[in-house]
Enzyme design. Structure first.
Site, mmCIF file in Angstrom:
data_model
loop_
_atom_site.group_PDB
_atom_site.id
_atom_site.type_symbol
_atom_site.label_atom_id
_atom_site.label_comp_id
_atom_site.label_asym_id
_atom_site.label_seq_id
_atom_site.Cartn_x
_atom_site.Cartn_y
_atom_site.Cartn_z
ATOM 1 C CD GLU A 12 -24.084 27.904 -17.716
ATOM 2 O OE1 GLU A 12 -22.997 27.910 -18.338
ATOM 3 O OE2 GLU A 12 -24.501 28.891 -17.086
ATOM 4 N NE ARG A 24 -29.708 33.552 -15.735
ATOM 5 C CZ ARG A 24 -28.938 34.005 -16.706
ATOM 6 N NH1 ARG A 24 -29.477 34.629 -17.733
ATOM 7 N NH2 ARG A 24 -27.643 33.833 -16.669
ATOM 8 C CE LYS A 29 -20.766 32.954 -15.929
ATOM 9 N NZ LYS A 29 -22.078 32.446 -16.344
HETATM 10 C C1 3PG Z 1 -24.734 33.554 -18.428
HETATM 11 O O1 3PG Z 1 -25.850 33.242 -18.064
HETATM 12 O O2 3PG Z 1 -23.718 32.967 -18.087
HETATM 13 C C2 3PG Z 1 -24.629 34.677 -19.341
HETATM 14 O O3 3PG Z 1 -25.589 35.628 -19.013
HETATM 15 C C3 3PG Z 1 -24.806 34.290 -20.762
HETATM 16 O O4 3PG Z 1 -24.455 35.421 -21.435
HETATM 17 P P1 3PG Z 1 -24.933 35.721 -22.905
HETATM 18 O O5 3PG Z 1 -26.432 35.582 -22.909
HETATM 19 O O6 3PG Z 1 -24.483 37.130 -23.153
HETATM 20 O O7 3PG Z 1 -24.267 34.712 -23.824
#
Ligand code: 3PG
Length: 213
Positions: free
Chosen positions: A47, A51, A134
């Site tokens: 994924e 960003r 999610k």
């Molecule tokens: C996301 O983008 O779905 C989350 O911010 C990922 O979270 P993490 O960096 O805490 O694993």
């Protein structure tokens, strides 16, 4: 695409590995090697969060890696959906859900995993047909205990918890009936990516892929 068909596809994707690698990529040049390290380590589902300015090029590069299943994360708008799809992403993930976002995903035949963090949010998505969601932000929303509590009244929803999950707490989520897989960025730490330590990322992927739910 009706939500039920989209969920059949997101359900299939979520069952390919215990963990979806959540990747925020600053340079698309590293994308191919990063994807290979993860896919060859047993984590085919990638994924790429929308960003950074490199995200769409990274998605394009990663779709060329054999065995990869590349999606877009941080999908917030109809324009994000179109851009992700054009870049070759085969699914999307959103931290939440809006009417405009869901309508666009359905009109574009783009399978999406929308986010929820409360029973009401989860119920609204369920009403529309979204049985794969999610759970975000997982740790800040009460963690595995909160997700477990949602299973009793809402057993028909399967969740991909994401946000604050790491090697220490991932097992708590994978043990739950209503966790279909987990999402996390810990499999590709910034430090390892910026130093190009692909072997270390591959080792981390192998360790993560051996987890089972
Ligand atoms: C996301 O983008 O779905 C989350 O911010 C990922 O979270 P993490 O960096 O805490 O694993």
């Amino acid at each position: 695409m009706i939500p039920q068909d989209g969920c059949r596809e997101t359900s299939r994707i979520c069952q390919l590995a215990p963990v979806i690698s959540v990747l925020t990529i600053n340079s698309s040049e590293q994308a191919g090697r990063l994807a290979s390290a993860l896919v060859n380590g047993g984590l085919p589902v990638l994924e790429v969060t929308l960003r950074t300015s490199a995200a769409l090029d990274a998605i394009r590069a990663m779709t060329n890696v054999k065995g990869s299943v590349v999606g877009a994360g941080t999908v917030l708008t109809p324009a994000d959906i179109r851009a992700a799809k054009d870049a070759g992403a085969v699914f999307g993930v959103s931290p939440g859900a809006t009417e405009r976002l869901l309508s666009a995903a359905e009109a574009e035949d783009f399978p999406i995993i929308p986010g929820s963090a409360t029973a009401s949010e989860a119920m609204r998505l369920l009403e529309r047909g979204y049985t794969v969601q999610k759970f975000f932000p997982a740790e800040a929303s009460g963690g595995a205990a909160a997700l477990k509590a949602l299973a009793a009244p809402l057993p028909q929803i399967k969740f991909c918890p994401t946000g604050g999950i790491n090697m220490d707490n991932v097992g708590d989520y994978l043990n739950l009936e209503n966790t279909i897989c987990v999402g996390g960025s810990w499999v590709a730490p910034d430090a390892l990516m910026s130093e190009g330590r692909w072997n270390d990322i591959n080792a981390l992927a192998q360790k993560t892929a051996s987890l089972r739910n």
